[in-house]
Design a protein around this motif. Structure first.
Motif, PDB file in Angstrom:
ATOM      1  N   PRO A  92     -18.221   1.586   1.333  1.00 31.14           N
ATOM      2  CA  PRO A  92     -17.903   2.867   1.972  1.00 31.14           C
ATOM      3  C   PRO A  92     -16.495   3.345   1.602  1.00 31.14           C
ATOM      4  N   ALA A  93     -16.291   4.638   1.687  1.00 35.92           N
ATOM      5  CA  ALA A  93     -14.955   5.205   1.479  1.00 35.92           C
ATOM      6  C   ALA A  93     -14.020   4.593   2.513  1.00 35.92           C
ATOM      7  N   GLY A  94     -12.787   4.363   2.120  1.00 37.82           N
ATOM      8  CA  GLY A  94     -11.829   3.822   3.077  1.00 37.82           C
ATOM      9  C   GLY A  94     -10.619   3.228   2.401  1.00 37.82           C
ATOM     10  N   ASP A  95      -9.791   2.590   3.214  1.00 34.68           N
ATOM     11  CA  ASP A  95      -8.547   2.016   2.733  1.00 34.68           C
ATOM     12  C   ASP A  95      -8.761   0.610   2.189  1.00 34.68           C
ATOM     13  N   ALA A  96      -7.938   0.276   1.205  1.00 32.81           N
ATOM     14  CA  ALA A  96      -7.940  -1.065   0.622  1.00 32.81           C
ATOM     15  C   ALA A  96      -6.526  -1.362   0.142  1.00 32.81           C
ATOM     16  N   VAL A  97      -6.221  -2.638   0.025  1.00 32.81           N
ATOM     17  CA  VAL A  97      -5.007  -3.038  -0.663  1.00 32.81           C
ATOM     18  C   VAL A  97      -5.423  -3.554  -2.024  1.00 32.81           C
ATOM     19  N   THR A  98      -4.540  -3.366  -2.997  1.00 32.87           N
ATOM     20  CA  THR A  98      -4.888  -3.748  -4.365  1.00 32.87           C
ATOM     21  C   THR A  98      -3.667  -4.250  -5.121  1.00 32.87           C
ATOM     22  N   THR A  99      -3.928  -5.086  -6.083  1.00 32.56           N
ATOM     23  CA  THR A  99      -2.913  -5.557  -7.015  1.00 32.56           C
ATOM     24  C   THR A  99      -3.614  -6.012  -8.280  1.00 32.56           C
ATOM     25  N   THR A 100      -2.842  -6.184  -9.331  1.00 31.62           N
ATOM     26  CA  THR A 100      -3.392  -6.680 -10.590  1.00 31.62           C
ATOM     27  C   THR A 100      -2.917  -8.103 -10.819  1.00 31.62           C
ATOM     28  N   CYS A 119      -1.224  -8.369   3.870  1.00 31.69           N
ATOM     29  CA  CYS A 119      -1.940  -7.708   4.969  1.00 31.69           C
ATOM     30  C   CYS A 119      -1.384  -8.150   6.314  1.00 31.69           C
ATOM     31  N   ASP A 120      -1.176  -9.448   6.472  1.00 33.22           N
ATOM     32  CA  ASP A 120      -0.623  -9.964   7.726  1.00 33.22           C
ATOM     33  C   ASP A 120       0.768  -9.389   7.990  1.00 33.22           C
ATOM     34  N   ALA A 121       1.616  -9.372   6.970  1.00 31.41           N
ATOM     35  CA  ALA A 121       2.987  -8.880   7.129  1.00 31.41           C
ATOM     36  C   ALA A 121       3.033  -7.381   7.387  1.00 31.41           C
ATOM     37  N   SER A 122       2.036  -6.655   6.900  1.00 33.10           N
ATOM     38  CA  SER A 122       2.006  -5.195   7.042  1.00 33.10           C
ATOM     39  C   SER A 122       1.237  -4.726   8.268  1.00 33.10           C
ATOM     40  N   GLY A 123       0.608  -5.659   8.984  1.00 29.71           N
ATOM     41  CA  GLY A 123      -0.140  -5.299  10.179  1.00 29.71           C
ATOM     42  C   GLY A 123      -1.513  -4.716   9.898  1.00 29.71           C
ATOM     43  N   TYR A 124      -2.036  -4.903   8.691  1.00 29.93           N
ATOM     44  CA  TYR A 124      -3.375  -4.404   8.363  1.00 29.93           C
ATOM     45  C   TYR A 124      -4.427  -5.355   8.906  1.00 29.93           C
ATOM     46  N   THR A 125      -5.541  -4.805   9.352  1.00 29.72           N
ATOM     47  CA  THR A 125      -6.688  -5.621   9.716  1.00 29.72           C
ATOM     48  C   THR A 125      -7.489  -5.872   8.454  1.00 29.72           C
ATOM     49  N   PRO A 142      -6.335 -13.435 -24.689  1.00 32.20           N
ATOM     50  CA  PRO A 142      -5.895 -14.784 -24.314  1.00 32.20           C
ATOM     51  C   PRO A 142      -5.877 -14.962 -22.793  1.00 32.20           C
ATOM     52  N   GLU A 143      -6.228 -16.146 -22.345  1.00 30.41           N
ATOM     53  CA  GLU A 143      -6.336 -16.435 -20.914  1.00 30.41           C
ATOM     54  C   GLU A 143      -5.081 -16.045 -20.134  1.00 30.41           C
ATOM     55  N   ALA A 144      -3.917 -16.301 -20.682  1.00 26.28           N
ATOM     56  CA  ALA A 144      -2.659 -16.004 -19.986  1.00 26.28           C
ATOM     57  C   ALA A 144      -2.422 -14.509 -19.822  1.00 26.28           C
ATOM     58  N   GLU A 145      -3.160 -13.669 -20.559  1.00 28.63           N
ATOM     59  CA  GLU A 145      -2.966 -12.223 -20.516  1.00 28.63           C
ATOM     60  C   GLU A 145      -4.111 -11.465 -19.833  1.00 28.63           C
ATOM     61  N   LEU A 146      -5.119 -12.180 -19.359  1.00 25.22           N
ATOM     62  CA  LEU A 146      -6.260 -11.526 -18.713  1.00 25.22           C
ATOM     63  C   LEU A 146      -5.817 -10.727 -17.490  1.00 25.22           C
ATOM     64  N   LYS A 147      -6.295  -9.499 -17.389  1.00 21.53           N
ATOM     65  CA  LYS A 147      -5.994  -8.657 -16.226  1.00 21.53           C
ATOM     66  C   LYS A 147      -7.237  -8.538 -15.360  1.00 21.53           C
ATOM     67  N   THR A 148      -7.053  -8.758 -14.066  1.00 20.93           N
ATOM     68  CA  THR A 148      -8.105  -8.609 -13.069  1.00 20.93           C
ATOM     69  C   THR A 148      -7.509  -7.821 -11.914  1.00 20.93           C
ATOM     70  N   VAL A 149      -8.146  -6.722 -11.523  1.00 24.19           N
ATOM     71  CA  VAL A 149      -7.664  -5.935 -10.395  1.00 24.19           C
ATOM     72  C   VAL A 149      -8.389  -6.417  -9.150  1.00 24.19           C
ATOM     73  N   LEU A 150      -7.621  -6.795  -8.126  1.00 19.20           N
ATOM     74  CA  LEU A 150      -8.172  -7.288  -6.875  1.00 19.20           C
ATOM     75  C   LEU A 150      -8.046  -6.219  -5.797  1.00 19.20           C
ATOM     76  N   TYR A 151      -9.068  -6.150  -4.938  1.00 18.56           N
ATOM     77  CA  TYR A 151      -9.096  -5.213  -3.824  1.00 18.56           C
ATOM     78  C   TYR A 151      -9.531  -5.940  -2.560  1.00 18.56           C
ATOM     79  N   ARG A 152      -8.998  -5.495  -1.441  1.00 15.12           N
ATOM     80  CA  ARG A 152      -9.459  -5.969  -0.136  1.00 15.12           C
ATOM     81  C   ARG A 152      -9.489  -4.779   0.804  1.00 15.12           C
ATOM     82  N   ALA A 153     -10.652  -4.533   1.394  1.00 12.32           N
ATOM     83  CA  ALA A 153     -10.767  -3.465   2.378  1.00 12.32           C
ATOM     84  C   ALA A 153      -9.894  -3.811   3.580  1.00 12.32           C
ATOM     85  N   VAL A 154      -9.226  -2.793   4.128  1.00  7.82           N
ATOM     86  CA  VAL A 154      -8.359  -2.973   5.300  1.00  7.82           C
ATOM     87  C   VAL A 154      -8.520  -1.778   6.247  1.00  7.82           C
ATOM     88  N   SER A 155      -8.099  -1.991   7.453  1.00  3.08           N
ATOM     89  CA  SER A 155      -8.036  -0.864   8.412  1.00  3.08           C
ATOM     90  C   SER A 155      -6.737  -0.975   9.188  1.00  3.08           C
TER      91      SER A 155
END
Length: 155
Positions: A92-100, A119-125, A142-155
Motif C-alpha cells: 500500500p501507499a505509505g511511509d517507509a525508511v530506506t537506505t542503500t 526507526c527506534d531513535a526516530s520514534g517511528y513505528t 564484484p561482491e564488495a560493490e553490490l548495491k541493494t536498496v532496503l526499505y521498511r514500512a513505518v508509521s
C-alpha cells in the motif's frame, strides 16, 4: 550510511512465496530459484518489470525457517496475469525508511539492523513489509560493490 524517510505510492508485484533455512547458501539458492521462476513467467507472459528483482518479508521469523517472497514490481495490469505458483500482491501507499547497502548480501542483516535502530531513535513505528531491491547483478558486479536498496514500512 544515510537513512531517510520517504512516502511511496502503491506498488504492485508478482512473486513466488518460499521458505528456507537461515544458512547463507540455502537463502541464496532459494531466492535464486524464486527469481528464476518469476522471470520465466515474466518472459512467457510479456510482462514489463518495473524494478530490479526484489525480496519481500511480511513477517518476523519465529522458527528455524525464513519466509520470503522473491519477485519484481509490475503494473496493476501485469499483476493481474499472475497464475499458478506466481502470486500477486500490493504494497500500500505509505511511509517507509530506506537506505542503500553496498557490499555482500551476507552483510545485509547489518544494514537492516541500522534501519531498525534508526526507526527506534526516530520514534517511528516499524511496520511490515520489509523489502530489498537488488540493483546490481552479482554475476556482473564484484561482491564488495553490490548495491541493494532496503526499505521498511513505518508509521
Amino acid at each position: 550510511m544515510s537513512i531517510e524517510k520517504i512516502t511511496l505510492p502503491e506498488q504492485h508485484y508478482i512473486y513466488v512465496a518460499s521458505e528456507t533455512d537461515f544458512a547463507p547458501e540455502a537463502i541464496s539458492a532459494a531466492i535464486g530459484s524464486g527469481f528464476q521462476a518469476v522471470f520465466e513467467f515474466v518472459g512467457a507472459n510479456q510482462i514489463q518489470p518495473l524494478s530490479a528483482p526484489i525480496t519481500l518479508y511480511t513477517e518476523i521469523p519465529d522458527g528455524p525457517k525464513m519466509a520470503f517472497r522473491a519477485g519484481v514490481f509490475v503494473s496493476a495490469e501485469d499483476a493481474a496475469k499472475a497464475s499458478g505458483n506466481i502470486e500477486a500482491a500490493t504494497i500500500p501507499a505509505g511511509d517507509a525508511v530506506t537506505t542503500t547497502h553496498v557490499g555482500p548480501y551476507a552483510r545485509l542483516s547489518e544494514t537492516h539492523k541500522a534501519i531498525w535502530d534508526h526507526c527506534d531513535a526516530s520514534g517511528y513505528t516499524k511496520e511490515r513489509p520489509v523489502w530489498e531491491v537488488y540493483v546490481d547483478d552479482p554475476t556482473d558486479v564484484p561482491e564488495a560493490e553490490l548495491k541493494t536498496v532496503l526499505y521498511r514500512a513505518v508509521s
